[in-house]
Design an enzyme around this catalytic site. Structure first.
Site, PDB file in Angstrom:
ATOM      1  N   ASP A   1       6.675  -2.920   3.289  1.00  0.00           N
ATOM      2  CA  ASP A   1       7.675  -3.007   4.354  1.00  0.00           C
ATOM      3  C   ASP A   1       8.862  -2.075   4.146  1.00  0.00           C
ATOM      4  OD1 ASP A   1       8.624  -4.606   2.119  1.00  0.00           O
ATOM      5  OD2 ASP A   1      10.135  -5.411   3.479  1.00  0.00           O
TER       6      ASP A   1
ATOM      7  N   ASP B   1       2.662  -5.345  -1.093  1.00  0.00           N
ATOM      8  CA  ASP B   1       3.983  -5.742  -1.557  1.00  0.00           C
ATOM      9  C   ASP B   1       4.107  -7.256  -1.349  1.00  0.00           C
ATOM     10  OD1 ASP B   1       6.808  -5.468  -2.256  1.00  0.00           O
ATOM     11  OD2 ASP B   1       7.189  -5.728  -0.105  1.00  0.00           O
TER      12      ASP B   1
ATOM     13  N   ASP C   1       7.685  -9.493  -1.306  1.00  0.00           N
ATOM     14  CA  ASP C   1       8.843  -9.899  -0.513  1.00  0.00           C
ATOM     15  C   ASP C   1       8.941  -9.070   0.765  1.00  0.00           C
ATOM     16  OD1 ASP C   1      10.367 -11.792  -2.445  1.00  0.00           O
ATOM     17  OD2 ASP C   1       9.924 -10.041  -3.672  1.00  0.00           O
TER      18      ASP C   1
END
Length: 233
Positions: free
Chosen positions: A180, A18, A20
């Protein structure tokens, strides 16, 4: 390090990251873009921590959440118009305040030297993602960069992961997803890949409760954690 007990873990041929909250801390830049958009409509600014909680569903969802938080929720037609207005603002705020998360360059270098293919899968627009990765000189490590506008459905759908795996020429079972948030877990499960979550990202839920196979304190912990898991499998 927390390990999910129900799934076996093997050494991957590829890792998908991922963006961000995983490779970059982009919340200050995204907040700056949101507040420029809100100011143009005489709405009060939002704090960075408020905007951080809105990140993860793509730019359209970000705009919708921001206007709701500012007390001016948008109906569908108005949301379309404001989302179009956001596009050039968003592009002006990609790298000015954004920073790499701890350990990114070291860990990507480690995996690159060990012959592991890597890619980025993000709900951020593809050109924006590529510009950020170019800015930080990370594209040399990456065989695939897939943004949210390159696929039909955003994460937690598997579309971006499957497109990246096709570009890398690797099967889902030989791949690890690193993110996240719950969207990363959902996308990985739907694509058939194991998933690791990192603490310190943008999820609002306790990261240990999101169903990942492994939770690490930071990206720096990932290589050693993977070695221990592979040895125990």
């Amino acid at each position: 390090m927390n390990v999910g007990a129900s799934r076996r873990f093997r050494s991957p041929r590829a890792i998908l990251f991922d963006l961000d909250g995983t490779l970059i801390d982009s919340a200050p830049d995204i907040a700056a873009a949101v507040n420029e958009l809100l100011a143009g409509r005489d709405l009060p600014p939002l704090r960075v921590d408020q905007v951080r909680a809105m990140i993860g569903g793509g730019v359209r969802k970000l705009v919708e959440r921001a206007f709701t938080a500012s007390g001016a929720p948008l109906l569908a037609g108005a949301l379309d118009e404001v989302n179009r207005a956001m596009a050039p603002i968003y592009r002006r705020h990609l790298t000015g305040l954004t920073r790499l998360m701890p350990g990114v360059r070291e860990v990507l270098t480690h995996f690159h030297l060990n012959g592991i293919a890597m890619g980025v899968v993000t709900n951020k627009p593809q050109l924006a993602a590529r510009e950020i990765l170019l800015h930080f000189h990370l594209t040399e490590y990456l065989g695939a960069i897939v943004g949210g506008d390159a696929v039909t459905c955003l994460k937690p759908a598997p579309d971006a992961l499957l497109l990246a795996l096709n570009q890398l020429g690797v099967e889902p079972a030989d791949t690890l997803m690193v993110g996240d948030s719950g969207s990363d877990v959902g996308a990985a499960r739907a694509a058939g890949t194991p998933v690791v979550l990192l603490r310190g990202g943008y999820t609002q839920a306790p990261v240990e409760e999101l169903g990942a196979d492994l939770v690490c304190d930071s990206l720096l912990d990932l290589p050693s954690a993977m070695r221990r898991l592979h040895a125990a499998a």
